[in-house]
Design an enzyme around this catalytic site. Structure first.
Site, short mmCIF file in Angstrom:
data_model
loop_
_atom_site.label_atom_id
_atom_site.label_comp_id
_atom_site.label_asym_id
_atom_site.label_seq_id
_atom_site.Cartn_x
_atom_site.Cartn_y
_atom_site.Cartn_z
N ASN A 8 1.20 -0.79 -0.14
CA ASN A 8 0.09 0.17 0.05
C ASN A 8 0.91 0.95 -0.05
OD1 ASN A 8 -1.89 1.87 0.26
ND2 ASN A 8 -2.90 0.94 2.09
N ARG A 84 -2.85 -1.99 -3.57
CA ARG A 84 -3.68 -1.07 -3.47
C ARG A 84 -3.84 -0.04 -4.21
NH1 ARG A 84 -5.56 2.30 2.37
NH2 ARG A 84 -7.21 3.50 1.27
N HIS A 172 -12.03 4.66 -0.31
CA HIS A 172 -11.52 3.46 0.46
C HIS A 172 -12.99 2.24 0.06
CE1 HIS A 172 -11.13 6.82 3.72
NE2 HIS A 172 -9.98 6.54 3.21
N ARG A 230 -7.74 17.27 5.22
CA ARG A 230 -8.31 17.59 3.98
C ARG A 230 -9.67 18.35 4.38
NH1 ARG A 230 -8.51 11.63 1.27
NH2 ARG A 230 -6.13 11.12 2.55
N GLU A 320 -11.97 3.26 15.52
CA GLU A 320 -12.15 2.23 16.73
C GLU A 320 -11.96 2.51 17.90
OE1 GLU A 320 -9.39 -0.32 13.76
OE2 GLU A 320 -10.74 0.48 11.99
N ASN A 321 -11.33 3.64 17.99
CA ASN A 321 -10.79 4.14 19.20
C ASN A 321 -11.06 5.09 20.07
OD1 ASN A 321 -8.16 2.49 19.55
ND2 ASN A 321 -7.84 3.31 17.85
N GLU A 366 -7.54 -4.50 5.23
CA GLU A 366 -7.89 -3.55 3.96
C GLU A 366 -6.44 -4.52 3.17
OE1 GLU A 366 -6.38 0.79 5.12
OE2 GLU A 366 -8.21 1.07 3.74
P1 ADP Z 1 -4.64 6.25 7.92
O1 ADP Z 1 -6.40 7.13 6.94
O2 ADP Z 1 -3.78 7.53 7.93
O3 ADP Z 1 -4.20 4.97 8.06
P2 ADP Z 1 -5.54 5.93 10.58
O4 ADP Z 1 -6.46 4.70 10.52
O5 ADP Z 1 -4.62 5.24 11.22
O6 ADP Z 1 -5.51 6.27 9.46
O7 ADP Z 1 -6.40 6.97 11.42
C1 ADP Z 1 -5.63 8.06 12.12
C2 ADP Z 1 -6.81 8.79 12.90
O8 ADP Z 1 -6.65 7.82 14.45
C3 ADP Z 1 -5.74 10.02 13.77
O9 ADP Z 1 -6.00 10.94 13.30
C4 ADP Z 1 -5.76 9.39 14.97
O10 ADP Z 1 -5.54 10.16 15.82
C5 ADP Z 1 -6.30 8.55 15.30
N1 ADP Z 1 -6.87 7.93 16.61
C6 ADP Z 1 -6.13 6.41 16.58
N2 ADP Z 1 -6.00 6.08 17.93
C7 ADP Z 1 -7.41 6.75 18.91
C8 ADP Z 1 -7.60 6.66 20.36
N3 ADP Z 1 -7.58 6.08 21.08
N4 ADP Z 1 -8.16 8.01 20.29
C9 ADP Z 1 -8.61 9.26 19.23
N5 ADP Z 1 -8.36 9.19 17.78
C10 ADP Z 1 -7.10 8.20 17.73
#
Ligand code: ADP
Length: 378
Positions: A8, A84, A172, A230, A320-321, A366
């Site tokens: 990717n 990708r 996506h 963006r 997810e987080n 992915e």
């Molecule tokens: P990408 O699109 O680059 O693959 P990711 O899916 O890894 O990005 O997401 C990155 C985002 O997820 C960032 O804004 C990061 O701050 C946020 N993030 C990751 N863990 C947490 C968390 N525990 N709480 C809030 N935001 C989170």
């Protein structure tokens, strides 16, 4: 044993994963090279970071990955490489084996995705040079959305532009493909689902029985939700104003909209949601307000597209987080059948709802979608 490598390649990073080529591909290594073009670093998951020579390009990054894999997995025989690719144009609704002819066709889509496609194709070229014998497969971020009905595929421009390829592609797609499979596995029969992929890039997708019917992203990966850097949805009149009144060039506007806007531009602090959540600056709070407001607005719109709602899925780093963002999005959505289980939400549990609409948190993957597709075509 035969192995599959997934690649990717982004503007300044190259993520990779190595799978055993079994009926259910099993991941044996993954990681990324970051800061390509600058102080590049190889970051194998669970291993030590390795500094690479200044100015390492995508080819050099891939060579470093291969050397690391040869040391850690000397038994690996890479026979298939899955890539990708952000843009497959109007016609590719499925993965495809890469040949010189296909590569030339895909180069033609660089103007559609100038910040992503050239880097993706640089990754392909590097892999073709490193593995001249391996089968190379392209998996497109646009493919999953190619079945959209015309009203979700077009803009209200003169017809000639549609024919030229100025359409709503949506992106996506590999993530949504994975999530659609997980929904079918975890909650069979869940028909009308809105998926929110909230990462650094962010979009939402309406699924009916596992098929995409609408996406918040359009012609480019700029449309829809605000993202890390963006802008998301923007009145095209703003672009005209920037050109006419501010005298900005296409390149300057592109930089503004892709790299300086979104959470970063609004907060003036960071594109990273964790930093914004930790900040007590009012502009951080306003950026989060705008982010959740737009997600809520799109959720209502996509539920209307589907004629109702049976499920919502959150994925991506934020989805997810961040219990806070999910809570803010779902707050006051009882009219749509959404009620959150606060404890389950705080724990990032797989199911976080108590209401009629099943709200789920599903870590997206992915790479496995690429690995499965690459294997299927080999
Ligand atoms: P990408 O699109 O680059 O693959 P990711 O899916 O890894 O990005 O997401 C990155 C985002 O997820 C960032 O804004 C990061 O701050 C946020 N993030 C990751 N863990 C947490 C968390 N525990 N709480 C809030 N935001 C989170």
């Amino acid at each position: 044993m035969s192995h599959i490598l997934t690649i990717n390649a982004g503007s300044s990073s190259l993520k990779y994963a190595l799978y055993e080529a079994a009926a259910q591909p099993r991941v044996v290594a993954r990681g990324k090279v970051g800061r390509i073009g600058g102080a590049a670093r190889l970051q194998p998951e669970g291993g030590e970071d390795i500094g690479l020579p200044e100015g390492t390009d995508h080819g050099g990054a891939l060579v470093a990955v291969l050397e690391a894999l040869e040391t850690s997995h000397p038994e690996a025989r890479i026979e298939v490489v899955g890539h990708r690719i952000v843009h497959g144009g109007p016609d590719h609704a499925a993965p495809i084996v890469l040949t010189d002819t296909v590569l030339t066709e895909l180069e033609g889509y660089c103007p559609y995705a100038p910040l992503h496609q050239p880097h993706n194709l640089a990754g392909v070229r590097a892999a073709m040079a490193a593995f001249p014998e391996a089968r190379q497969v392209a998996c497109f971020d646009t493919a999953f959305h190619r079945g959209h009905p015309f009203v979700n595929d077009t803009f209200a421009l003169p017809r000639a532009y549609y024919e030229k390829g100025v359409r709503r592609y949506g992106f996506h797609g590999l993530s949504y493909d994975y999530i659609a499979g997980e929904i079918a596995r975890r909650a069979p029969g869940l028909s009308r689902v809105v998926v929110a992929h909230l990462g650094n890039g962010a979009s939402m997708c309406a699924l009916r029985d596992g098929a995409s019917v609408a996406s918040t992203m359009g012609f480019s990966a700029l449309d829809g939700l605000p993202m890390g850097t963006r802008s998301g949805q923007l009145d095209p009149g703003v672009v005209l104003y920037l050109m006419d009144q501010e005298g900005m060039s296409a390149e300057e506007i592109s930089d503004l909209l892709y790299k300086e806007s979104g959470l970063k531009g609004m907060s003036g602090i960071s594109n990273d949601m964790r930093e914004l959540e930790a900040s007590d600056h009012p502009h951080a709070a306003e950026a989060i307000d705008y982010f959740t407001f737009r997600i809520r607005r799109e959720l209502g719109a996509l539920a209307a597209v589907l004629g109702g709602l049976d499920g919502v899925v959150f994925c991506g780093g934020i989805g997810e987080n961040s219990a806070m963002i999910r809570g803010r999005v779902c707050d006051g959505m009882a009219w749509l059948g959404i009620a959150l289980d606060t404890e389950a939400n705080a724990a990032n549990a797989p199911v976080i709802s108590t209401g009629a609409v099943r709200v789920m948190v599903i870590p997206t993957d992915e790479e496995i979608v690429i690995a499965r597709a690459a294997l299927a075509l080999s």
